[in-house]
Design an enzyme around this catalytic site. Structure first.
Site, mmCIF file in Angstrom:
data_model
loop_
_atom_site.group_PDB
_atom_site.id
_atom_site.type_symbol
_atom_site.label_atom_id
_atom_site.label_comp_id
_atom_site.label_asym_id
_atom_site.label_seq_id
_atom_site.Cartn_x
_atom_site.Cartn_y
_atom_site.Cartn_z
ATOM 1 N N LEU A 41 -11.152 31.820 -24.085
ATOM 2 C CA LEU A 41 -9.970 31.166 -22.900
ATOM 3 C C LEU A 41 -10.584 30.916 -21.585
ATOM 4 C CD1 LEU A 41 -7.741 33.064 -25.032
ATOM 5 C CD2 LEU A 41 -6.719 31.636 -23.308
ATOM 6 N N PRO A 48 -4.700 38.444 -19.041
ATOM 7 C CA PRO A 48 -4.119 37.095 -19.012
ATOM 8 C C PRO A 48 -4.139 36.194 -20.199
ATOM 9 C CG PRO A 48 -6.302 37.277 -18.211
ATOM 10 C CD PRO A 48 -6.120 38.528 -18.713
ATOM 11 N N LEU A 49 -4.834 36.619 -21.283
ATOM 12 C CA LEU A 49 -5.096 35.604 -22.419
ATOM 13 C C LEU A 49 -4.071 35.618 -23.132
ATOM 14 C CD1 LEU A 49 -8.605 37.048 -23.807
ATOM 15 C CD2 LEU A 49 -7.993 35.667 -21.720
ATOM 16 N N CYS A 50 -3.815 34.417 -23.551
ATOM 17 C CA CYS A 50 -2.491 34.076 -24.650
ATOM 18 C C CYS A 50 -2.526 34.452 -26.164
ATOM 19 C CB CYS A 50 -2.121 32.404 -24.987
ATOM 20 S SG CYS A 50 -1.587 31.960 -23.335
ATOM 21 N N THR A 51 -2.856 35.776 -26.139
ATOM 22 C CA THR A 51 -2.958 36.290 -27.702
ATOM 23 C C THR A 51 -2.416 37.988 -27.358
ATOM 24 O OG1 THR A 51 -4.466 37.460 -29.093
ATOM 25 C CG2 THR A 51 -5.226 36.857 -26.869
#
Ligand code: PLP
Length: 419
Positions: free
Chosen positions: A409, A368-371
């Protein structure tokens, strides 16, 4: 005409440590779906690590069967410092190796004899050293500066500390995942400086135990391990000859690897065991009155652990399918490929509630991380999933929970449990 030969795609070694029943992966005698339900009842929808005691026992047993009886097995806690895991392995093995004050506290908490705990690590603070001296564990000294500080503390405390010298040998463990010896290194004392340090230890009247010679980690080639062990014993004899006091303890390191990536096979222990037996005989002059220790982390615990997360969403983007889960690199940095890997490769992965299916699909499993680094499996063929399904990563019992940036995060921490 030229024939086009397609090379066989390398496969993961078979993951047979957990049985399957009713198409569901079973851990500790229970369907993993039941364990997931219990986790959800207590903690909400959160990814978790589950460690199976029985699988740890089998790893220890395999070592006991294939290695000479004269080899003492230690658990290197860095691989998985969860107190329940450490207590379990403390009871199964002959000792613990710690690498911080925090690990030392957990090790002492198991109630084992402090004399079977050893403490390595560059950069031990005076508080670390004081705690180690007070507890009576073996301190693997990594420099002459550390020897100096230990001597001063010991005088203040009126205790004669047990010490060993961690040696940085002049050879390395070839083809290792992580090399920790040979050449200039922050770990240990260069072999050529050890004789002078031994004179110093003798004059300071410290309780000299012996040597710690650790070359590297995650090796799957028995030839390379045998070669390093041959050199380790030869070096130990040479250093023991230079010591004004007898050798009582020899930690020969470990380095035994487990298969993570396609094409890797489980290590055959037979040849390693036979070679160790002949080394113990050949070097009986230094080994007969000393404890010979092998320190293992991942070999004891990695195969026993699964990391389990839940499918949140399945989406397609320009021809590729992405399975988005609630777990990722913040819980399992190693599986994401960001913990010491040069080229990212997939851990073995399964859909734990759909172990086989008529409908397979090639997908990437992401967190779910924005990376874009948050990948758990890249272009893997898995049974077709839907939200709520459980994705499980094998070989996750070591360097998982404690080696991951859980705060990155701000998602919830993973849960850890032992069955
Ligand atoms: C990391 C480490 C270990 C454990 O390595 P594994 O690959 O987990 O077996 C053992 N000894 C020392 C000194 C270490 O630094």
């Amino acid at each position: 005409m030229n024939q086009i030969v397609t090379p066989a795609t390398p496969q993961h070694a078979p993951m047979t440590q957990f049985p399957v029943a009713g198409n569901i992966l079973q851990v500790g005698g229970q369907p993993l779906t039941d364990i997931a339900r219990q986790v959800r009842q207590h903690h909400g929808q959160r990814p978790f690590y589950v460690y199976d005691r029985e699988v740890m026992n089998r790893q220890v047993q395999a070592l006991r069967e294939q290695l000479p009886a004269g080899i003492h097995l230690h658990y290197a806690m860095k691989a998985n410092p969860m107190p329940e895991v450490v207590s379990h392995l403390a009871a199964q093995t002959d000792g613990l190796d710690v690498a911080s004050h925090g690990e030392l506290a957990i090790a002492l908490g198991t109630g084992i004899d402090p004399a079977s705990i050893s403490f390595a690590g560059p950069g031990k603070s005076s508080a670390d050293l004081r705690a180690a001296i007070e507890a009576g564990v073996i301190i693997n000294m990594e420099s002459s500066g550390e020897l100096q500080r230990i001597t001063e503390l010991a005088l203040q405390m009126g205790i004669r500390p047990k010490v060993a010298v961690r040696v940085n040998p002049d050879f390395e463990l070839k083809t290792s995942g992580m090399k920790m010896s040979g050449g200039p290194k922050p770990f240990g004392v260069d072999a050529e400086q050890v004789p002078a340090m031994l004179q110093d230890i003798h004059q300071r009247e410290l309780d000299f135990m012996g040597f710690h010679i650790f070359c590297g980690s995650q090796n799957l080639k028995s030839d390379a391990i045998i070669d390093a062990q041959n050199k380790t014993f030869a070096l130990a004899r040479q250093l023991a000859d230079a010591a004004p006091m007898p050798l009582r303890w020899l930690n020969i390191g470990g380095g035994l690897g487990i298969p993570y990536f396609p094409g890797e096979q489980r290590l055959a222990l037979g040849a390693i065991g036979e070679n160790l037996q002949s080394l113990l005989e050949h070097y009986s002059d230094i080994t007969c009155d000393s404890e010979v220790v092998m320190e293992l982390g991942r070999y004891l615990v990695a195969e026993a652990g699964l990391y389990v997360c839940e499918v949140i969403d399945v989406k397609s983007s320009r021809g590729e399918t992405f399975v988005v889960t609630n777990g990722g690199l913040h819980h399992h940095l190693a599986a994401s490929g960001n913990f010491g890997q040069v080229i990212r490769k997939n851990y073995p992965v399964c859909v734990a509630n759909r172990m086989t299916s008529d409908s397979m699909e090639t997908v990437s499993v992401v967190g779910p991380l924005c990376t874009p680094l948050d990948i758990l499996a890249s272009k893997m063929t898995l049974p077709k999933v839907q939200p709520g399904d459980l994705i499980a990563l094998y070989q996750s019992g070591a360097y998982g929970f404690s080696a991951s940036p859980q705060n990155f995060l701000g998602h919830p921490e993973a849960i850890e449990l032992v069955v």
